[in-house]
Design a protein around this motif. Sequence first.
Motif, mmCIF file in Angstrom:
data_model
loop_
_atom_site.group_PDB
_atom_site.id
_atom_site.type_symbol
_atom_site.label_atom_id
_atom_site.label_comp_id
_atom_site.label_asym_id
_atom_site.label_seq_id
_atom_site.Cartn_x
_atom_site.Cartn_y
_atom_site.Cartn_z
ATOM 1 N N LEU A 1 0.857 -1.375 -0.024
ATOM 2 C CA LEU A 1 0.152 0.081 -0.023
ATOM 3 C C LEU A 1 0.532 1.088 0.035
ATOM 4 N N GLN A 2 0.674 2.177 -0.656
ATOM 5 C CA GLN A 2 0.964 3.761 -0.887
ATOM 6 C C GLN A 2 -0.085 4.253 -0.184
ATOM 7 N N GLU A 3 -0.123 5.782 0.823
ATOM 8 C CA GLU A 3 -1.048 6.702 0.847
ATOM 9 C C GLU A 3 -0.857 7.757 1.381
ATOM 10 N N PRO A 4 -1.425 9.280 1.204
ATOM 11 C CA PRO A 4 -0.796 9.863 1.014
ATOM 12 C C PRO A 4 -0.716 10.584 2.635
ATOM 13 N N VAL A 5 0.773 11.149 2.630
ATOM 14 C CA VAL A 5 1.428 11.379 4.498
ATOM 15 C C VAL A 5 0.277 13.095 5.078
ATOM 16 N N ALA A 6 -0.797 12.964 6.021
ATOM 17 C CA ALA A 6 -1.150 13.233 6.478
ATOM 18 C C ALA A 6 -0.719 14.507 7.507
ATOM 19 N N LEU A 7 -1.369 15.449 8.096
ATOM 20 C CA LEU A 7 -0.684 16.363 9.401
ATOM 21 C C LEU A 7 -1.846 16.011 10.766
ATOM 22 N N ALA A 8 -1.068 16.056 11.419
ATOM 23 C CA ALA A 8 -1.835 15.951 13.308
ATOM 24 C C ALA A 8 -1.307 16.703 13.830
ATOM 25 N N LEU A 9 -2.874 17.867 14.027
ATOM 26 C CA LEU A 9 -2.203 18.687 14.928
ATOM 27 C C LEU A 9 -3.771 19.071 15.961
ATOM 28 N N ILE B 1 6.448 15.730 16.340
ATOM 29 C CA ILE B 1 6.459 14.782 17.459
ATOM 30 C C ILE B 1 6.507 13.570 16.257
ATOM 31 N N THR B 2 7.780 12.301 16.357
ATOM 32 C CA THR B 2 8.001 11.472 15.513
ATOM 33 C C THR B 2 7.345 10.346 15.773
ATOM 34 N N PRO B 3 8.291 9.025 15.672
ATOM 35 C CA PRO B 3 7.955 7.939 16.771
ATOM 36 C C PRO B 3 8.751 7.520 16.659
ATOM 37 N N HIS B 4 9.976 6.661 17.976
ATOM 38 C CA HIS B 4 10.745 6.090 18.313
ATOM 39 C C HIS B 4 11.187 5.664 17.170
ATOM 40 N N HIS B 5 12.088 5.928 16.480
ATOM 41 C CA HIS B 5 12.467 5.295 15.405
ATOM 42 C C HIS B 5 13.829 6.547 15.305
ATOM 43 N N ALA B 6 15.294 5.151 14.088
ATOM 44 C CA ALA B 6 16.750 6.605 13.891
ATOM 45 C C ALA B 6 16.055 7.628 12.834
ATOM 46 N N PRO B 7 16.489 8.273 12.938
ATOM 47 C CA PRO B 7 16.209 9.731 11.835
ATOM 48 C C PRO B 7 16.215 8.542 10.465
ATOM 49 N N ASN B 8 16.746 7.785 10.155
ATOM 50 C CA ASN B 8 16.527 7.419 8.399
ATOM 51 C C ASN B 8 15.912 6.434 8.968
ATOM 52 N N VAL B 9 14.951 6.119 9.520
ATOM 53 C CA VAL B 9 13.616 5.435 9.735
ATOM 54 C C VAL B 9 12.016 5.716 9.263
ATOM 55 N N THR C 1 -0.442 7.557 20.084
ATOM 56 C CA THR C 1 0.558 7.655 20.769
ATOM 57 C C THR C 1 0.700 9.360 20.513
ATOM 58 N N ILE C 2 1.391 9.478 19.606
ATOM 59 C CA ILE C 2 1.614 10.522 18.477
ATOM 60 C C ILE C 2 -0.005 11.240 18.607
ATOM 61 N N ALA C 3 -0.802 11.034 18.159
ATOM 62 C CA ALA C 3 -1.738 11.941 17.981
ATOM 63 C C ALA C 3 -2.022 12.304 19.494
ATOM 64 N N SER C 4 -2.335 11.768 20.745
ATOM 65 C CA SER C 4 -2.827 12.003 22.004
ATOM 66 C C SER C 4 -1.871 13.280 22.335
ATOM 67 N N LEU D 1 1.721 19.248 22.692
ATOM 68 C CA LEU D 1 2.926 19.391 22.288
ATOM 69 C C LEU D 1 4.075 19.471 21.316
ATOM 70 N N GLY D 2 2.965 19.005 19.843
ATOM 71 C CA GLY D 2 3.459 19.974 19.035
ATOM 72 C C GLY D 2 2.019 19.071 17.671
ATOM 73 N N VAL D 3 3.022 18.989 16.066
ATOM 74 C CA VAL D 3 2.179 18.707 14.924
ATOM 75 C C VAL D 3 3.392 17.279 14.790
ATOM 76 N N ALA D 4 2.526 16.527 13.929
ATOM 77 C CA ALA D 4 2.937 15.021 13.620
ATOM 78 C C ALA D 4 2.886 14.820 12.287
ATOM 79 N N LEU D 5 3.397 14.770 11.536
ATOM 80 C CA LEU D 5 3.143 14.020 10.118
ATOM 81 C C LEU D 5 3.427 12.732 9.957
ATOM 82 N N VAL D 6 1.855 12.065 9.780
ATOM 83 C CA VAL D 6 1.275 10.541 9.566
ATOM 84 C C VAL D 6 0.687 10.116 8.174
#
Length: 301
Positions: free
Chosen positions: A168-176, A199-207, A235-238, A244-249
């Motif tokens: 699957l490929q899906e668009p990236v949206a903004l959570a704010l 806000i980002t997931p618990h991943h390395a910068p290249n992940v 958790t990120i949406a919460s 606490l910030g905005v996030a790409l999801v």
Amino acid sequence: MNPARMELRHLRYFLAVAEEMNFGRAAERLGIAQPGLSQQVKALEEIIGTALLDRTRRSVRLTLAGELLARDARDILARSEAALLSASKAGRGEVGRLAIGYVASAAYTGLLTSILGSFRHTCPEVDLAITEMPMQQQLEAIAADRLDICFIRPPVSLPMGITSFAVLQEPVALALPASHPMAQRDVVPLDTLSAETFITPHHAPNVSFHHHTIIACRAAGFSPRLGPQGRDFMTIASMAAVGLGVALVPQSVACIQLPGVAYRPLAGTGITAELAIAHRRNEVLAAARRFIRHARGFRLR
């Protein structure tokens, strides 16, 4: 008696005669010539060392030995056919057990349940053990043979011997935060968020979405100010909901309707979120190979 000389065909021929009580009808049922059938039954009697049929009367009758063998022959033939069927199903990947891991966001797309549900319908005798777990733990588990299939969010470095393909490929949206001024916009240009904390997931910068966030912001002309991290998109949406910030999801995360969070499309980023299946490159488990072929039928729908 020499049982080593007996073959299943001997039992099959004899049972046809025992059930028809007539060599002619039994031969027709088996699709062989009557003399050949008589010879095969005679050969079986010689192997066993006793008469199975009473041929002294006009009609064929079973001896006591024949009655006992006919009873057991039915069971032997039924079990042999069941054994062959089981082996054939195993070879086609229609039986067995699969351990499947998935990232939580895979469930939001609907594709996870579609693939698993249709595979379950196609192969109901394959036991599916399904576990939600973080992506890195999945990859460690499949490398250690504790998982057979992983639903992941690339990009991510795969262990040796593991490969993947997109489903699957899906668009990236903004959570704010719902109170954010941009939450009133139908579409949000990413460059208007240069002063925001991301806000980002618990991943390395290249992940995965840590990577997507950095690349998208740089393409919009700024380096993102990275803030707190979340275990998963719930958790990120919460975190976004409490300011606490905005996030790409992934766009599908919008199905998480939490109070205080809004989801908006991004203008012109051109970045898509990929959902992929990781598996062993040289898979020996037939059920896993079957699942992989099945999943490829859903690829990029």
